[in-house]
Design a protein around this motif. Structure first.
Motif, PDB file in Angstrom:
ATOM      1  N   THR A  30       0.857  -1.181   0.000  1.00 52.73           N
ATOM      2  CA  THR A  30       0.000   0.000   0.000  1.00 52.73           C
ATOM      3  C   THR A  30       0.893   1.230   0.000  1.00 52.73           C
ATOM      4  O   THR A  30       1.715   1.407   0.903  1.00 52.73           O
ATOM      5  CB  THR A  30      -0.907   0.004   1.249  1.00 52.73           C
ATOM      6  OG1 THR A  30      -1.689  -1.189   1.250  1.00 52.73           O
ATOM      7  CG2 THR A  30      -1.819   1.215   1.258  1.00 52.73           C
ATOM      8  N   ARG A  46       3.941   0.242   2.530  1.00 53.25           N
ATOM      9  CA  ARG A  46       3.974  -0.761   3.600  1.00 53.25           C
ATOM     10  C   ARG A  46       3.428  -2.068   3.047  1.00 53.25           C
ATOM     11  O   ARG A  46       2.404  -2.094   2.389  1.00 53.25           O
ATOM     12  CB  ARG A  46       3.132  -0.340   4.794  1.00 53.25           C
ATOM     13  CG  ARG A  46       3.135  -1.374   5.920  1.00 53.25           C
ATOM     14  CD  ARG A  46       2.220  -0.997   7.073  1.00 53.25           C
ATOM     15  NE  ARG A  46       2.603   0.227   7.712  1.00 53.25           N
ATOM     16  CZ  ARG A  46       3.462   0.335   8.722  1.00 53.25           C
ATOM     17  NH1 ARG A  46       4.049  -0.738   9.195  1.00 53.25           N
ATOM     18  NH2 ARG A  46       3.727   1.510   9.235  1.00 53.25           N
ATOM     19  N   HIS A  48       1.440  -5.332   3.331  1.00 47.31           N
ATOM     20  CA  HIS A  48       0.341  -5.929   4.087  1.00 47.31           C
ATOM     21  C   HIS A  48       0.184  -7.369   3.625  1.00 47.31           C
ATOM     22  O   HIS A  48       0.433  -7.674   2.457  1.00 47.31           O
ATOM     23  CB  HIS A  48      -0.976  -5.188   3.823  1.00 47.31           C
ATOM     24  CG  HIS A  48      -1.038  -3.833   4.426  1.00 47.31           C
ATOM     25  ND1 HIS A  48      -0.352  -2.753   3.921  1.00 47.31           N
ATOM     26  CD2 HIS A  48      -1.709  -3.385   5.499  1.00 47.31           C
ATOM     27  CE1 HIS A  48      -0.599  -1.694   4.668  1.00 47.31           C
ATOM     28  NE2 HIS A  48      -1.416  -2.043   5.627  1.00 47.31           N
ATOM     29  N   SER A  50      -2.523 -10.452   3.100  1.00 48.12           N
ATOM     30  CA  SER A  50      -3.967 -10.576   2.887  1.00 48.12           C
ATOM     31  C   SER A  50      -4.568 -11.828   3.504  1.00 48.12           C
ATOM     32  O   SER A  50      -5.754 -11.841   3.837  1.00 48.12           O
ATOM     33  CB  SER A  50      -4.265 -10.587   1.381  1.00 48.12           C
ATOM     34  OG  SER A  50      -3.727  -9.442   0.784  1.00 48.12           O
ATOM     35  N   PRO A  54      -6.399  -9.844   6.749  1.00 46.77           N
ATOM     36  CA  PRO A  54      -5.523  -8.693   6.470  1.00 46.77           C
ATOM     37  C   PRO A  54      -4.747  -8.234   7.697  1.00 46.77           C
ATOM     38  O   PRO A  54      -5.308  -8.144   8.794  1.00 46.77           O
ATOM     39  CB  PRO A  54      -6.499  -7.611   6.023  1.00 46.77           C
ATOM     40  CG  PRO A  54      -7.733  -8.322   5.617  1.00 46.77           C
ATOM     41  CD  PRO A  54      -7.798  -9.559   6.466  1.00 46.77           C
ATOM     42  N   GLU A  55      -3.458  -7.976   7.487  1.00 41.90           N
ATOM     43  CA  GLU A  55      -2.631  -7.429   8.562  1.00 41.90           C
ATOM     44  C   GLU A  55      -1.442  -6.686   7.976  1.00 41.90           C
ATOM     45  O   GLU A  55      -0.842  -7.136   7.010  1.00 41.90           O
ATOM     46  CB  GLU A  55      -2.156  -8.524   9.521  1.00 41.90           C
ATOM     47  CG  GLU A  55      -1.158  -9.485   8.926  1.00 41.90           C
ATOM     48  CD  GLU A  55      -0.652 -10.512   9.911  1.00 41.90           C
ATOM     49  OE1 GLU A  55       0.265 -10.186  10.693  1.00 41.90           O
ATOM     50  OE2 GLU A  55      -1.169 -11.628   9.883  1.00 41.90           O
ATOM     51  N   PRO A  56      -1.113  -5.526   8.541  1.00 44.53           N
ATOM     52  CA  PRO A  56       0.073  -4.797   8.088  1.00 44.53           C
ATOM     53  C   PRO A  56       1.331  -5.471   8.626  1.00 44.53           C
ATOM     54  O   PRO A  56       1.291  -6.165   9.642  1.00 44.53           O
ATOM     55  CB  PRO A  56      -0.110  -3.410   8.703  1.00 44.53           C
ATOM     56  CG  PRO A  56      -0.950  -3.647   9.916  1.00 44.53           C
ATOM     57  CD  PRO A  56      -1.841  -4.824   9.581  1.00 44.53           C
ATOM     58  N   THR A  57       2.433  -5.306   7.939  1.00 46.54           N
ATOM     59  CA  THR A  57       3.721  -5.783   8.435  1.00 46.54           C
ATOM     60  C   THR A  57       4.548  -4.570   8.839  1.00 46.54           C
ATOM     61  O   THR A  57       4.128  -3.430   8.653  1.00 46.54           O
ATOM     62  CB  THR A  57       4.486  -6.576   7.352  1.00 46.54           C
ATOM     63  OG1 THR A  57       4.910  -5.678   6.327  1.00 46.54           O
ATOM     64  CG2 THR A  57       3.625  -7.679   6.752  1.00 46.54           C
TER      65      THR A  57
END
Length: 95
Positions: A30, A46, A48, A50, A54-57
């Motif tokens: 993103t 950033r 992410h 899926s 969904p989670e950001p790293t």
């Protein structure tokens, strides 16, 4: 760059390695406009994950221009643009 990478490998090589290692979790990048509160004035990408949800790293690419950030993205990705309902700070998403 604010990520950690193996000495001598460079940040782009590290991003490629992480993209490949996490491919089963469908990583996406993103890209945010330079208006985020934590990186004011800088473009940011950033990673992410899926799947399974969904989670950001913590993997970030930071640059002074959109082009500088795009240059550090792993090759072979497709820009899918923005989606309706995305946060206004999101400029584009790469899969």
């Amino acid at each position: 760059m604010r990520d950690k990478h193996t000495p001598g490998s460079g940040p782009k090589a590290f991003h490629v390695e992480r993209q490949h290692a996490l491919r089963e979790r469908l990583p996406m990048w993103t890209v945010c406009r330079p208006t985020t509160t934590d990186f004011q004035g800088m473009w940011l990408a950033r990673m992410h994950l899926s799947l399974p949800s969904p989670e950001p790293t913590e993997l970030l690419i930071v640059g002074e221009t959109l082009e500088a950030v795009r240059e550090q993205l792993p090759g072979g990705l497709t820009n899918i643009g923005r989606q309706q309902g995305d946060d206004p700070v999101i400029h584009e998403v790469w899969l």
